[in-house]
Write a protein that holds these residues in place. Structure first.
Motif, PDB file in Angstrom:
ATOM      1  N   PRO A 104     -34.910 -57.325  49.383  1.00  0.00           N
ATOM      2  CA  PRO A 104     -35.128 -57.207  47.937  1.00  0.00           C
ATOM      3  C   PRO A 104     -34.508 -58.325  47.099  1.00  0.00           C
ATOM      4  N   HIS A 105     -33.557 -59.047  47.657  1.00  0.00           N
ATOM      5  CA  HIS A 105     -33.023 -60.200  46.928  1.00  0.00           C
ATOM      6  C   HIS A 105     -33.988 -61.361  47.136  1.00  0.00           C
ATOM      7  N   ALA A 106     -34.447 -61.911  46.032  1.00  0.00           N
ATOM      8  CA  ALA A 106     -35.435 -62.992  46.070  1.00  0.00           C
ATOM      9  C   ALA A 106     -35.127 -63.935  44.914  1.00  0.00           C
ATOM     10  N   ALA A 107     -36.074 -64.777  44.604  1.00  0.00           N
ATOM     11  CA  ALA A 107     -35.965 -65.659  43.442  1.00  0.00           C
ATOM     12  C   ALA A 107     -37.359 -65.807  42.850  1.00  0.00           C
ATOM     13  N   ILE A 108     -37.391 -66.160  41.584  1.00  0.00           N
ATOM     14  CA  ILE A 108     -38.664 -66.453  40.926  1.00  0.00           C
ATOM     15  C   ILE A 108     -38.538 -67.773  40.192  1.00  0.00           C
ATOM     16  N   THR A 109     -39.666 -68.441  40.040  1.00  0.00           N
ATOM     17  CA  THR A 109     -39.733 -69.630  39.193  1.00  0.00           C
ATOM     18  C   THR A 109     -40.733 -69.334  38.091  1.00  0.00           C
ATOM     19  N   VAL A 110     -40.251 -69.482  36.862  1.00  0.00           N
ATOM     20  CA  VAL A 110     -41.096 -69.282  35.690  1.00  0.00           C
ATOM     21  C   VAL A 110     -41.005 -70.550  34.850  1.00  0.00           C
ATOM     22  N   ARG A 111     -42.158 -71.189  34.606  1.00  0.00           N
ATOM     23  CA  ARG A 111     -42.225 -72.437  33.835  1.00  0.00           C
ATOM     24  C   ARG A 111     -41.206 -73.472  34.326  1.00  0.00           C
ATOM     25  N   GLY A 112     -41.115 -73.607  35.649  1.00  0.00           N
ATOM     26  CA  GLY A 112     -40.257 -74.625  36.248  1.00  0.00           C
ATOM     27  C   GLY A 112     -38.796 -74.225  36.387  1.00  0.00           C
ATOM     28  N   ARG A 113     -38.406 -73.041  35.933  1.00  0.00           N
ATOM     29  CA  ARG A 113     -37.010 -72.594  36.013  1.00  0.00           C
ATOM     30  C   ARG A 113     -36.872 -71.521  37.098  1.00  0.00           C
ATOM     31  N   ARG A 114     -36.030 -71.797  38.072  1.00  0.00           N
ATOM     32  CA  ARG A 114     -35.817 -70.858  39.182  1.00  0.00           C
ATOM     33  C   ARG A 114     -34.626 -69.960  38.886  1.00  0.00           C
ATOM     34  N   MET A 115     -34.771 -68.658  39.199  1.00  0.00           N
ATOM     35  CA  MET A 115     -33.660 -67.723  39.000  1.00  0.00           C
ATOM     36  C   MET A 115     -33.674 -66.637  40.074  1.00  0.00           C
ATOM     37  N   PRO A 116     -32.502 -66.197  40.487  1.00  0.00           N
ATOM     38  CA  PRO A 116     -32.429 -65.125  41.485  1.00  0.00           C
ATOM     39  C   PRO A 116     -32.780 -63.779  40.849  1.00  0.00           C
ATOM     40  N   VAL A 117     -33.401 -62.901  41.637  1.00  0.00           N
ATOM     41  CA  VAL A 117     -33.775 -61.567  41.167  1.00  0.00           C
ATOM     42  C   VAL A 117     -33.530 -60.553  42.284  1.00  0.00           C
ATOM     43  N   ARG A 118     -33.502 -59.305  41.878  1.00  0.00           N
ATOM     44  CA  ARG A 118     -33.491 -58.192  42.836  1.00  0.00           C
ATOM     45  C   ARG A 118     -34.721 -57.354  42.544  1.00  0.00           C
ATOM     46  N   ALA A 119     -35.502 -57.077  43.581  1.00  0.00           N
ATOM     47  CA  ALA A 119     -36.729 -56.293  43.437  1.00  0.00           C
ATOM     48  C   ALA A 119     -36.452 -54.824  43.738  1.00  0.00           C
ATOM     49  N   THR A 120     -36.963 -53.966  42.875  1.00  0.00           N
ATOM     50  CA  THR A 120     -36.911 -52.528  43.135  1.00  0.00           C
ATOM     51  C   THR A 120     -38.320 -51.983  42.988  1.00  0.00           C
ATOM     52  N   ARG A 121     -38.662 -51.098  43.885  1.00  0.00           N
ATOM     53  CA  ARG A 121     -39.999 -50.503  43.864  1.00  0.00           C
ATOM     54  C   ARG A 121     -40.080 -49.494  42.726  1.00  0.00           C
ATOM     55  N   ILE A 122     -41.200 -49.525  42.025  1.00  0.00           N
ATOM     56  CA  ILE A 122     -41.434 -48.592  40.919  1.00  0.00           C
ATOM     57  C   ILE A 122     -42.207 -47.410  41.480  1.00  0.00           C
ATOM     58  N   ARG A 123     -41.667 -46.223  41.283  1.00  0.00           N
ATOM     59  CA  ARG A 123     -42.270 -45.016  41.851  1.00  0.00           C
ATOM     60  C   ARG A 123     -42.361 -43.912  40.801  1.00  0.00           C
ATOM     61  N   GLY A 124     -43.046 -42.843  41.190  1.00  0.00           N
ATOM     62  CA  GLY A 124     -43.096 -41.629  40.386  1.00  0.00           C
ATOM     63  C   GLY A 124     -43.689 -41.843  38.998  1.00  0.00           C
ATOM     64  N   GLU A 125     -43.116 -41.162  38.041  1.00  0.00           N
ATOM     65  CA  GLU A 125     -43.613 -41.214  36.662  1.00  0.00           C
ATOM     66  C   GLU A 125     -43.514 -42.611  36.062  1.00  0.00           C
ATOM     67  N   GLU A 126     -42.553 -43.370  36.540  1.00  0.00           N
ATOM     68  CA  GLU A 126     -42.386 -44.748  36.055  1.00  0.00           C
ATOM     69  C   GLU A 126     -43.620 -45.602  36.321  1.00  0.00           C
ATOM     70  N   ARG A 127     -44.372 -45.266  37.386  1.00  0.00           N
ATOM     71  CA  ARG A 127     -45.584 -46.022  37.725  1.00  0.00           C
ATOM     72  C   ARG A 127     -46.585 -45.995  36.579  1.00  0.00           C
ATOM     73  N   GLU A 128     -46.763 -44.839  35.976  1.00  0.00           N
ATOM     74  CA  GLU A 128     -47.738 -44.724  34.883  1.00  0.00           C
ATOM     75  C   GLU A 128     -47.344 -45.596  33.702  1.00  0.00           C
ATOM     76  N   THR A 129     -46.069 -45.608  33.385  1.00  0.00           N
ATOM     77  CA  THR A 129     -45.579 -46.456  32.296  1.00  0.00           C
ATOM     78  C   THR A 129     -45.791 -47.927  32.640  1.00  0.00           C
ATOM     79  N   ALA A 130     -45.485 -48.284  33.883  1.00  0.00           N
ATOM     80  CA  ALA A 130     -45.666 -49.675  34.319  1.00  0.00           C
ATOM     81  C   ALA A 130     -47.134 -50.066  34.266  1.00  0.00           C
ATOM     82  N   TRP A 131     -48.021 -49.201  34.773  1.00  0.00           N
ATOM     83  CA  TRP A 131     -49.455 -49.507  34.745  1.00  0.00           C
ATOM     84  C   TRP A 131     -49.949 -49.650  33.306  1.00  0.00           C
TER      85      TRP A 131
END
Length: 168
Positions: A104-131
């Motif tokens: 789950p520890h990864a990194a992302i690059t947005v507009r040329g800027r790299r930053m570390p992130v932690r990914a968490t799976r979205i489940r349950g009722e939160e999925r509807e809000t995310a969608w």
């Protein structure tokens, strides 16, 4: 400008759900994104012309090697991003989702800027809000889930304050 962008997205979104796009997109878009990233030093993504886009740098679940994946994301406040493993409505989950489940520890690059992130799976009722957030940005995007015949994996990418906590 935001209204014009919403109109353009609403016009283009149905085209991205066609059989032709689903067949051609996975083959053509990744190499085009790589060339554009190379030419612009990672500051421009083709998909980024219509929607917020990032490069996910994950660790391969089986190989342990760094893998780069170009993805659309939906802002989720406080610098967080939501990403959906739609994979052009293919029957299988995309490899990057397995990578995040394993590492789950990864990194992302947005507009040329790299930053570390932690990914968490979205489940349950939160999925509807995310969608709802995702579809406010890209109308009809959830059709990929229905058409794939599987529950698309959604992840929240949370920036890490200390880059030493990232696995990369």
């Amino acid at each position: 400008m935001a209204t014009v962008l919403q109109v353009v997205r609403s016009a283009i979104a149905p085209l991205t759900r066609t059989r032709l796009f689903r067949a051609v997109g996975p083959v053509l878009l990744p190499p085009v994104e790589r060339v554009l990233a190379w030419a612009t030093g990672g500051r421009v993504q083709l998909s980024g012309l219509l929607v917020p886009s990032l490069v996910l740098h994950s660790t391969g679940a089986r190989t342990g090697l760094e893998r780069d994946t170009y993805l659309m994301y939906t802002p989720d406040g406080h610098g967080r991003a939501i990403v959906a493993g739609t994979s052009f409505a293919q029957e299988r989950h995309p490899a990057w989702t397995y990578n995040l489940l394993e590492h789950p520890h990864a990194a992302i690059t947005v507009r040329g800027r790299r930053m570390p992130v932690r990914a968490t799976r979205i489940r349950g009722e939160e999925r509807e809000t995310a969608w709802a957030r995702i579809e406010a940005q890209w109308p009809g995007y959830r059709a990929y889930e229905r058409d794939s015949g599987r529950q698309v994996r959604l992840f929240r990418l949370q920036p890490l304050a200390d880059p030493h906590h990232a696995s990369m």
